[in-house]
Design a protein around this motif. Structure first.
Motif, PDB file in Angstrom:
ATOM      1  N   GLN A   1     -22.981 -22.916  91.375  1.00 17.64           N
ATOM      2  CA  GLN A   1     -21.988 -23.985  91.225  1.00 17.64           C
ATOM      3  C   GLN A   1     -21.084 -23.763  90.020  1.00 17.64           C
ATOM      4  OE1 GLN A   1     -21.674 -26.519  93.579  1.00 17.64           O
ATOM      5  NE2 GLN A   1     -19.718 -26.799  92.513  1.00 17.64           N
ATOM      6  N   ALA A   2     -21.628 -23.234  88.930  1.00 12.96           N
ATOM      7  CA  ALA A   2     -20.790 -22.997  87.747  1.00 12.96           C
ATOM      8  C   ALA A   2     -19.661 -22.033  88.056  1.00 12.96           C
ATOM      9  CB  ALA A   2     -21.651 -22.457  86.600  1.00 12.96           C
TER      10      ALA A   2
ATOM     11  N   MET B   1     -13.932 -20.955  89.275  1.00 14.19           N
ATOM     12  CA  MET B   1     -12.912 -20.368  90.145  1.00 14.19           C
ATOM     13  C   MET B   1     -11.881 -21.420  90.541  1.00 14.19           C
ATOM     14  SD  MET B   1     -13.052 -18.417  93.858  1.00 14.19           S
ATOM     15  CE  MET B   1     -13.551 -16.794  93.295  1.00 14.19           C
ATOM     16  N   ALA B   2     -12.349 -22.600  90.899  1.00 14.14           N
ATOM     17  CA  ALA B   2     -11.433 -23.670  91.300  1.00 14.14           C
ATOM     18  C   ALA B   2     -10.495 -24.044  90.164  1.00 14.14           C
ATOM     19  CB  ALA B   2     -12.223 -24.886  91.767  1.00 14.14           C
ATOM     20  N   GLN B   3     -11.028 -24.137  88.953  1.00 21.55           N
ATOM     21  CA  GLN B   3     -10.188 -24.450  87.789  1.00 21.55           C
ATOM     22  C   GLN B   3      -9.122 -23.379  87.596  1.00 21.55           C
ATOM     23  OE1 GLN B   3     -10.623 -27.113  85.261  1.00 21.55           O
ATOM     24  NE2 GLN B   3      -8.597 -26.413  84.613  1.00 21.55           N
TER      25      GLN B   3
ATOM     26  N   LYS C   1     -11.385 -28.506  95.090  1.00 18.88           N
ATOM     27  CA  LYS C   1     -11.414 -28.626  93.631  1.00 18.88           C
ATOM     28  C   LYS C   1     -10.151 -28.033  93.003  1.00 18.88           C
ATOM     29  CE  LYS C   1     -16.461 -28.711  92.995  1.00 18.88           C
ATOM     30  NZ  LYS C   1     -16.588 -29.778  91.994  1.00 18.88           N
ATOM     31  N   ALA C   2      -9.692 -26.893  93.547  1.00 14.88           N
ATOM     32  CA  ALA C   2      -8.461 -26.280  93.033  1.00 14.88           C
ATOM     33  C   ALA C   2      -7.274 -27.211  93.231  1.00 14.88           C
ATOM     34  CB  ALA C   2      -8.222 -24.942  93.725  1.00 14.88           C
ATOM     35  N   GLN C   3      -7.208 -27.871  94.401  1.00 11.90           N
ATOM     36  CA  GLN C   3      -6.129 -28.810  94.676  1.00 11.90           C
ATOM     37  C   GLN C   3      -6.162 -29.965  93.678  1.00 11.90           C
ATOM     38  OE1 GLN C   3      -3.797 -28.629  97.551  1.00 11.90           O
ATOM     39  NE2 GLN C   3      -2.753 -29.966  96.096  1.00 11.90           N
ATOM     40  N   GLY C   4      -7.362 -30.447  93.364  1.00 12.54           N
ATOM     41  CA  GLY C   4      -7.487 -31.528  92.392  1.00 12.54           C
ATOM     42  C   GLY C   4      -6.975 -31.124  91.016  1.00 12.54           C
ATOM     43  N   HIS C   5      -7.316 -29.922  90.574  1.00 13.70           N
ATOM     44  CA  HIS C   5      -6.825 -29.439  89.277  1.00 13.70           C
ATOM     45  C   HIS C   5      -5.310 -29.274  89.310  1.00 13.70           C
ATOM     46  CE1 HIS C   5     -10.740 -28.952  87.520  1.00 13.70           C
ATOM     47  NE2 HIS C   5     -11.141 -28.093  88.436  1.00 13.70           N
ATOM     48  N   TYR C   6      -4.803 -28.714  90.388  1.00 15.88           N
ATOM     49  CA  TYR C   6      -3.352 -28.519  90.538  1.00 15.88           C
ATOM     50  C   TYR C   6      -2.616 -29.864  90.464  1.00 15.88           C
ATOM     51  CZ  TYR C   6       1.063 -27.708  93.070  1.00 15.88           C
ATOM     52  OH  TYR C   6       2.379 -27.673  93.453  1.00 15.88           O
ATOM     53  N   ASP C   7      -3.085 -30.833  91.241  1.00 19.31           N
ATOM     54  CA  ASP C   7      -2.429 -32.148  91.269  1.00 19.31           C
ATOM     55  C   ASP C   7      -2.439 -32.798  89.893  1.00 19.31           C
ATOM     56  OD1 ASP C   7      -1.917 -31.887  93.989  1.00 19.31           O
ATOM     57  OD2 ASP C   7      -3.651 -33.075  94.611  1.00 19.31           O
TER      58      ASP C   7
ATOM     59  N   LYS D   1      -1.578 -35.177  83.884  1.00 13.97           N
ATOM     60  CA  LYS D   1      -2.795 -35.898  83.501  1.00 13.97           C
ATOM     61  C   LYS D   1      -3.764 -35.016  82.717  1.00 13.97           C
ATOM     62  CE  LYS D   1      -2.617 -39.039  87.480  1.00 13.97           C
ATOM     63  NZ  LYS D   1      -3.314 -39.467  88.727  1.00 13.97           N
ATOM     64  N   THR D   2      -3.676 -33.718  82.912  1.00 16.20           N
ATOM     65  CA  THR D   2      -4.533 -32.771  82.201  1.00 16.20           C
ATOM     66  C   THR D   2      -3.673 -31.629  81.672  1.00 16.20           C
ATOM     67  OG1 THR D   2      -5.027 -31.633  84.287  1.00 16.20           O
ATOM     68  CG2 THR D   2      -6.619 -33.284  83.536  1.00 16.20           C
ATOM     69  N   GLU D   3      -4.258 -30.834  80.789  1.00 16.68           N
ATOM     70  CA  GLU D   3      -3.575 -29.689  80.223  1.00 16.68           C
ATOM     71  C   GLU D   3      -4.232 -28.393  80.696  1.00 16.68           C
ATOM     72  OE1 GLU D   3      -3.481 -30.045  76.011  1.00 16.68           O
ATOM     73  OE2 GLU D   3      -2.152 -31.806  76.032  1.00 16.68           O
ATOM     74  N   PHE D   4      -3.495 -27.314  80.603  1.00 10.11           N
ATOM     75  CA  PHE D   4      -4.037 -26.003  80.957  1.00 10.11           C
ATOM     76  C   PHE D   4      -5.166 -25.628  79.993  1.00 10.11           C
ATOM     77  CE2 PHE D   4       0.052 -25.814  83.044  1.00 10.11           C
ATOM     78  CZ  PHE D   4      -0.169 -25.026  84.167  1.00 10.11           C
ATOM     79  N   LEU D   5      -6.268 -25.158  80.544  1.00 11.75           N
ATOM     80  CA  LEU D   5      -7.373 -24.671  79.726  1.00 11.75           C
ATOM     81  C   LEU D   5      -7.290 -23.168  79.501  1.00 11.75           C
ATOM     82  CD1 LEU D   5     -10.397 -26.644  81.238  1.00 11.75           C
ATOM     83  CD2 LEU D   5      -8.977 -27.244  79.276  1.00 11.75           C
ATOM     84  N   PHE D   6      -6.511 -22.479  80.342  1.00  7.37           N
ATOM     85  CA  PHE D   6      -6.476 -21.014  80.307  1.00  7.37           C
ATOM     86  C   PHE D   6      -5.103 -20.490  79.889  1.00  7.37           C
ATOM     87  CE2 PHE D   6      -9.705 -21.827  83.689  1.00  7.37           C
ATOM     88  CZ  PHE D   6     -10.802 -21.309  83.009  1.00  7.37           C
TER      89      PHE D   6
END
Length: 213
Positions: A110-111, A116-118, A190-196, A202-207
């Motif tokens: 899961q990790a 990957m999704a992020q 999960k990737a779609q959620g991060h993208y949206d 609402k969030t910032e880039f971690l990478f």
């Protein structure tokens, strides 16, 4: 803050790299890395069929796993300006990302899925690729032994974030590639959620550093 190892300039120069308590194997196998990949238009998810710390520069990035700390980490295997060779005949305009794993005793965990999704969500936001969109691509077919592949003259539609299994089915070699199969819906959602969330501010880039060439 998620961590990553930029090994894009290390392949072919050294066979291993130490990172966060792991010895990462760097396996040089990409004969087209210096070719122009063209502008990124879609992303393909894979697994490597190796162990958790084996990295191949057939992919732009791999999601590795430290079994001792139970933490995932990213290895950048190619620069964005380099061409991968992870997807048969479909590496132009394609960003290839892979789980390190699925050899015996190394199932994807899961990790790794979460990381990957992020990463995919951030790459999509950075490159303005909507994960829920579709793209029209050249149609291919191959012989039954999967030795040769050729364009049919037609086209297919694919998700902008697909997996290798999708193209294996579309191009006629499903018996040879099953990655990432049943993991794909979770990665995509999960990737779609991060993208949206990124696009909405609402969030910032971690990478952020990952995108530096």
């Amino acid at each position: 803050m998620p961590s990553f190892l930029d090994a894009s300039s290390l392949f072919g120069k050294q066979s291993t790299a130490e990172f966060e308590g792991c010895t990462v194997q760097l396996i040089e196998e990409n004969g087209q890395k210096n070719d122009d990949p063209g502008p990124m238009k879609f992303i393909t998810a894979h697994w490597s069929a190796g162990n958790y710390t084996q990295c191949f520069n057939s992919y732009h990035a791999q999601i590795c796993y430290n079994a001792d700390t139970q933490k995932a980490f990213i290895v950048k295997c190619l620069k964005f300006s380099q061409k991968a060779q992870g997807t048969w005949s479909r590496n132009s305009n394609n960003w290839n990302v892979s789980f390190a794993g699925e050899a015996a005793g190394c199932p994807v965990v899961q990790a790794q899925i979460d990381m990957m999704a992020q990463l995919i969500g951030e790459v999509c936001a950075w490159k303005e690729i909507d994960p829920k969109a579709t793209i029209e691509l050249t149609a291919y077919t191959c012989d039954k032994e999967a030795n040769h592949i050729w364009a049919t003259g037609g086209t297919i539609k694919a998700a902008t974030v697909s997996d290798h299994r999708h193209f294996a089915v579309a191009d006629g070699y499903p018996q040879w590639r099953s990655d990432v199969g049943s993991l794909y819906p979770q990665v995509l959602a999960k990737a779609q959620g991060h993208y949206d969330s990124l696009k909405a501010g609402k969030t910032e880039f971690l990478f952020k550093d990952f995108f530096t060439e």
